[in-house]
Motif scaffolding. Sequence first.
Motif, PDB file in Angstrom:
ATOM      1  N   GLY A 213       0.927  -1.066  -0.074  1.00 19.22           N
ATOM      2  CA  GLY A 213       0.014  -0.170  -0.045  1.00 19.22           C
ATOM      3  C   GLY A 213       0.890   1.233  -0.035  1.00 19.22           C
ATOM      4  O   GLY A 213       0.447   2.218   0.623  1.00 19.22           O
ATOM      5  N   ARG A 216       0.596   5.683  -1.854  1.00 18.40           N
ATOM      6  CA  ARG A 216       0.115   7.039  -1.265  1.00 18.40           C
ATOM      7  C   ARG A 216       0.053   6.920   0.296  1.00 18.40           C
ATOM      8  O   ARG A 216       0.144   5.815   0.829  1.00 18.40           O
ATOM      9  N   ILE A 218      -0.294   6.814   4.289  1.00 19.32           N
ATOM     10  CA  ILE A 218       0.670   6.426   5.143  1.00 19.32           C
ATOM     11  C   ILE A 218       1.653   5.326   4.498  1.00 19.32           C
ATOM     12  O   ILE A 218       2.943   5.565   4.953  1.00 19.32           O
ATOM     13  N   ASP A 237       1.972  -1.979  -4.634  1.00 17.99           N
ATOM     14  CA  ASP A 237       0.501  -1.586  -4.369  1.00 17.99           C
ATOM     15  C   ASP A 237      -0.251  -2.225  -5.944  1.00 17.99           C
ATOM     16  O   ASP A 237       0.503  -2.891  -6.515  1.00 17.99           O
ATOM     17  N   LEU A 259       1.092  -5.402  -7.297  1.00 18.41           N
ATOM     18  CA  LEU A 259       0.535  -6.687  -6.762  1.00 18.41           C
ATOM     19  C   LEU A 259      -0.509  -6.388  -6.070  1.00 18.41           C
ATOM     20  O   LEU A 259      -0.740  -5.597  -5.099  1.00 18.41           O
ATOM     21  N   ASP A 260      -1.456  -7.253  -6.309  1.00 18.43           N
ATOM     22  CA  ASP A 260      -2.851  -7.318  -5.447  1.00 18.43           C
ATOM     23  C   ASP A 260      -2.491  -8.211  -4.426  1.00 18.43           C
ATOM     24  O   ASP A 260      -2.472  -9.493  -4.631  1.00 18.43           O
ATOM     25  N   ILE A 261      -2.467  -7.681  -3.187  1.00 14.14           N
ATOM     26  CA  ILE A 261      -2.102  -8.642  -2.067  1.00 14.14           C
ATOM     27  C   ILE A 261      -3.024  -9.761  -1.641  1.00 14.14           C
ATOM     28  O   ILE A 261      -2.941 -10.712  -1.155  1.00 14.14           O
ATOM     29  N   ASN A 287       0.956  -2.660   5.271  1.00 20.94           N
ATOM     30  CA  ASN A 287       0.032  -1.654   5.514  1.00 20.94           C
ATOM     31  C   ASN A 287      -1.028  -1.290   4.644  1.00 20.94           C
ATOM     32  O   ASN A 287      -1.831  -0.679   5.091  1.00 20.94           O
ATOM     33  N   TYR A 353     -13.908  -3.699   9.551  1.00 22.68           N
ATOM     34  CA  TYR A 353     -12.687  -2.908   9.662  1.00 22.68           C
ATOM     35  C   TYR A 353     -12.148  -3.416  11.248  1.00 22.68           C
ATOM     36  O   TYR A 353     -10.881  -3.624  11.296  1.00 22.68           O
ATOM     37  N   LYS A 357      -8.889  -5.384  11.962  1.00 21.83           N
ATOM     38  CA  LYS A 357      -7.621  -4.824  12.697  1.00 21.83           C
ATOM     39  C   LYS A 357      -7.527  -5.552  14.117  1.00 21.83           C
ATOM     40  O   LYS A 357      -6.155  -5.406  14.582  1.00 21.83           O
ATOM     41  N   PRO A 383      -2.615   3.189  14.576  1.00 19.28           N
ATOM     42  CA  PRO A 383      -2.637   4.509  14.519  1.00 19.28           C
ATOM     43  C   PRO A 383      -4.261   5.022  14.727  1.00 19.28           C
ATOM     44  O   PRO A 383      -5.081   4.189  14.808  1.00 19.28           O
ATOM     45  N   GLY A 384      -4.218   6.313  15.282  1.00 15.84           N
ATOM     46  CA  GLY A 384      -5.499   6.857  15.738  1.00 15.84           C
ATOM     47  C   GLY A 384      -6.120   7.835  14.714  1.00 15.84           C
ATOM     48  O   GLY A 384      -5.987   7.376  13.301  1.00 15.84           O
ATOM     49  N   ILE A 386      -5.027  10.000  11.909  1.00 17.61           N
ATOM     50  CA  ILE A 386      -4.209  10.317  11.205  1.00 17.61           C
ATOM     51  C   ILE A 386      -4.644  11.450   9.840  1.00 17.61           C
ATOM     52  O   ILE A 386      -5.658  11.144   9.276  1.00 17.61           O
TER      53      ILE A 386
HETATM   54  P1  NAD Z   1      -5.075   4.839   1.705  1.00 15.85           P
HETATM   55  O1  NAD Z   1      -6.223   4.366   1.285  1.00 15.85           O
HETATM   56  O2  NAD Z   1      -4.658   6.249   1.419  1.00 15.85           O
HETATM   57  O3  NAD Z   1      -3.839   3.759   1.272  1.00 15.85           O
HETATM   58  C1  NAD Z   1      -4.014   2.618   1.063  1.00 15.85           C
HETATM   59  C2  NAD Z   1      -3.077   2.070   0.052  1.00 15.85           C
HETATM   60  O4  NAD Z   1      -3.207   0.555   0.177  1.00 15.85           O
HETATM   61  C3  NAD Z   1      -3.698   2.605  -1.300  1.00 15.85           C
HETATM   62  O5  NAD Z   1      -2.498   3.046  -2.155  1.00 15.85           O
HETATM   63  C4  NAD Z   1      -4.188   1.039  -2.064  1.00 15.85           C
HETATM   64  O6  NAD Z   1      -4.238   1.372  -3.357  1.00 15.85           O
HETATM   65  C5  NAD Z   1      -3.523   0.202  -1.089  1.00 15.85           C
HETATM   66  N1  NAD Z   1      -4.142  -1.102  -1.232  1.00 15.85           N
HETATM   67  C6  NAD Z   1      -5.391  -1.434  -1.209  1.00 15.85           C
HETATM   68  N2  NAD Z   1      -5.867  -2.817  -1.430  1.00 15.85           N
HETATM   69  C7  NAD Z   1      -4.716  -3.121  -1.966  1.00 15.85           C
HETATM   70  C8  NAD Z   1      -4.464  -4.634  -2.244  1.00 15.85           C
HETATM   71  N3  NAD Z   1      -5.452  -5.390  -2.183  1.00 15.85           N
HETATM   72  N4  NAD Z   1      -3.224  -4.884  -2.623  1.00 15.85           N
HETATM   73  C9  NAD Z   1      -2.242  -3.806  -2.694  1.00 15.85           C
HETATM   74  N5  NAD Z   1      -2.311  -2.531  -2.136  1.00 15.85           N
HETATM   75  C10 NAD Z   1      -3.680  -2.580  -2.014  1.00 15.85           C
HETATM   76  O7  NAD Z   1      -4.892   4.577   3.323  1.00 15.85           O
HETATM   77  P2  NAD Z   1      -4.105   5.272   4.515  1.00 15.85           P
HETATM   78  O8  NAD Z   1      -5.013   6.327   5.388  1.00 15.85           O
HETATM   79  O9  NAD Z   1      -2.983   5.547   3.945  1.00 15.85           O
HETATM   80  O10 NAD Z   1      -3.863   3.960   5.486  1.00 15.85           O
HETATM   81  C11 NAD Z   1      -3.073   3.125   5.645  1.00 15.85           C
HETATM   82  C12 NAD Z   1      -3.090   1.915   6.387  1.00 15.85           C
HETATM   83  O11 NAD Z   1      -3.141   2.700   7.920  1.00 15.85           O
HETATM   84  C13 NAD Z   1      -4.253   1.104   6.172  1.00 15.85           C
HETATM   85  O12 NAD Z   1      -4.133  -0.194   6.735  1.00 15.85           O
HETATM   86  C14 NAD Z   1      -5.272   1.840   7.370  1.00 15.85           C
HETATM   87  O13 NAD Z   1      -6.336   1.080   7.812  1.00 15.85           O
HETATM   88  C15 NAD Z   1      -4.549   2.158   8.580  1.00 15.85           C
HETATM   89  N6  NAD Z   1      -5.000   3.364   9.143  1.00 15.85           N
HETATM   90  C16 NAD Z   1      -5.295   4.555   8.891  1.00 15.85           C
HETATM   91  C17 NAD Z   1      -5.628   5.617   9.561  1.00 15.85           C
HETATM   92  C18 NAD Z   1      -6.024   7.010   9.236  1.00 15.85           C
HETATM   93  O14 NAD Z   1      -6.367   7.870   9.915  1.00 15.85           O
HETATM   94  N7  NAD Z   1      -5.645   7.272   7.909  1.00 15.85           N
HETATM   95  C19 NAD Z   1      -6.061   5.305  10.807  1.00 15.85           C
HETATM   96  C20 NAD Z   1      -5.747   3.873  11.403  1.00 15.85           C
HETATM   97  C21 NAD Z   1      -5.312   2.766  10.820  1.00 15.85           C
END
Ligand code: NAD
Length: 447
Positions: A213, A216, A218, A237, A259-261, A287, A353, A357, A383-384, A386
């Motif tokens: 992931g 973009r 995190i 990604d 790669l689609d995980i 991630n 979700y 998690k 993360p809280g 973000i």
């Molecule tokens: P985001 O949606 O901006 O980025 C997630 C990335 O994962 C994307 O680039 C997406 O294309 C990729 N992805 C999704 N499905 C995929 C797959 N099958 N194979 C490969 N890649 C895949 O999300 P984010 O806000 O950056 O969050 C990143 C992580 O942090 C996630 O696990 C999310 O649950 C966790 N998180 C985020 C927050 C927040 O406040 N943003 C809070 C708690 C936890």
Amino acid sequence: MGDWYRDFANSGLGSTLVRQLGLPRPAVLRRYEPGAPLLPGPAVVGTAGEGRLHGVLTRVLQDAGVPVLPAVDGDGERLAAVLLDATGGTSPADLAAAHAFLAPALRRLGPSGRVLVLGDPPSAAGSPTQAAARQALEGLVRSVAKELRDGATANLLLVPAGAEAAVPGPVRFFLSGRSAYVDGQVVPLTAADVPAGEHEQRPLAGEVAVVTGAARGIGAAIARALSRDGAHVVAVDVPAAGDKLAEVANEIGGTAFQLDITAPDAGQRLVAHLRERHGGVDVVVHNAGITRDKLLVNMDAARWSSVMAVNLQAQLDTTQALLDADGLLGSGARVICVSSQSGIAGNRGQTNYAASKAGVIGMVRAWAPAFAERGATINAVAPGFIVTEMTASMPLGTREIGSRVNSLQQGGLPVDVAETIAWLSQPSAAGVNGQVVRVCGQSFLGA
Ligand code: NAD
């Protein structure tokens, strides 16, 4: 995506206004800059107990060039950190010494100051009285964290006998700007072999790291932090995010791997890529994650299963594939799994979700002993709130409430999650295994 309210509250007119109205005044947090001193001022080290770790703490500070004061009393220079070795206490009465040390020291704590307490694990206590004294530290530290202002944090490390070598790495993390948004946390350490001679600014030099992931948000921040710390990053990604993925990989001199995980052969394809291109892997960051929110009563099966597939099953399957691939995952490997505060506290509209998690946390705890046997670790980061593109599109009211209900009165940044993951990736984090580190500014939601 800046924090307009924080900027306003720290401006000339804004700071007067928020003070008069009694509104929160979120601070500009001290964040890690390579080459910057560990702390911007002196630290004081105290004991409330036998002082088993006093020498280790003093050495960490001195090695980093931090002036160390033996005690503080009355007015004087602002302190950058207050460290308390509270190991060896036997009864709640011993905590009076903690109070006597902390009270004058905290009055002198400067902006983005650090309070770090080290205690013994309550689970290893020899009597209910001793367990009470040890557990009491948790209430003390979590409350101090809620009382501190100006971006200061308080955290507790639990150090069992024999784990002294594991202490310096975590202490440096909690004192540094890397831990800017980690507040009110309790992190238990275990005894571990910690390799000597870690490079201060490039602790991951020569290592290969996978980040899923990474196109973009995190994930991109994690890729940047690991690369800055010396790792070659394989950024993963989905093909649909290929352009952005290539941008991130090019920026950091890493490799983009589409790669689609959740694909049935994802683990095998990743293993083959790592073997052919790099021969092995040292750091794996799970991630990638998605949300498909709905109240449970309205949630269709597709929403449920897609979230479980990306957020949990893919982490299980990929980790198993890496473990099964002979010699691929090096001894000393680090696996870090992104969980969420929702997985700890639950969240309305996020049963799928939160279940995924929380499952990640269960997985990490169960795998930790097997990882320890091979000299490796597996941990979760939760993360809280973000500040990302996702949270920027929330309605103003929801976003303001979500980002302020924590001790630091602001949302975290992707880099805060990334820095915590970069720390857990380091060789000197060997004593942290099977843990969940929240990056939530001591959010008031959940434990
Ligand atoms: P985001 O949606 O901006 O980025 C997630 C990335 O994962 C994307 O680039 C997406 O294309 C990729 N992805 C999704 N499905 C995929 C797959 N099958 N194979 C490969 N890649 C895949 O999300 P984010 O806000 O950056 O969050 C990143 C992580 O942090 C996630 O696990 C999310 O649950 C966790 N998180 C985020 C927050 C927040 O406040 N943003 C809070 C708690 C936890």
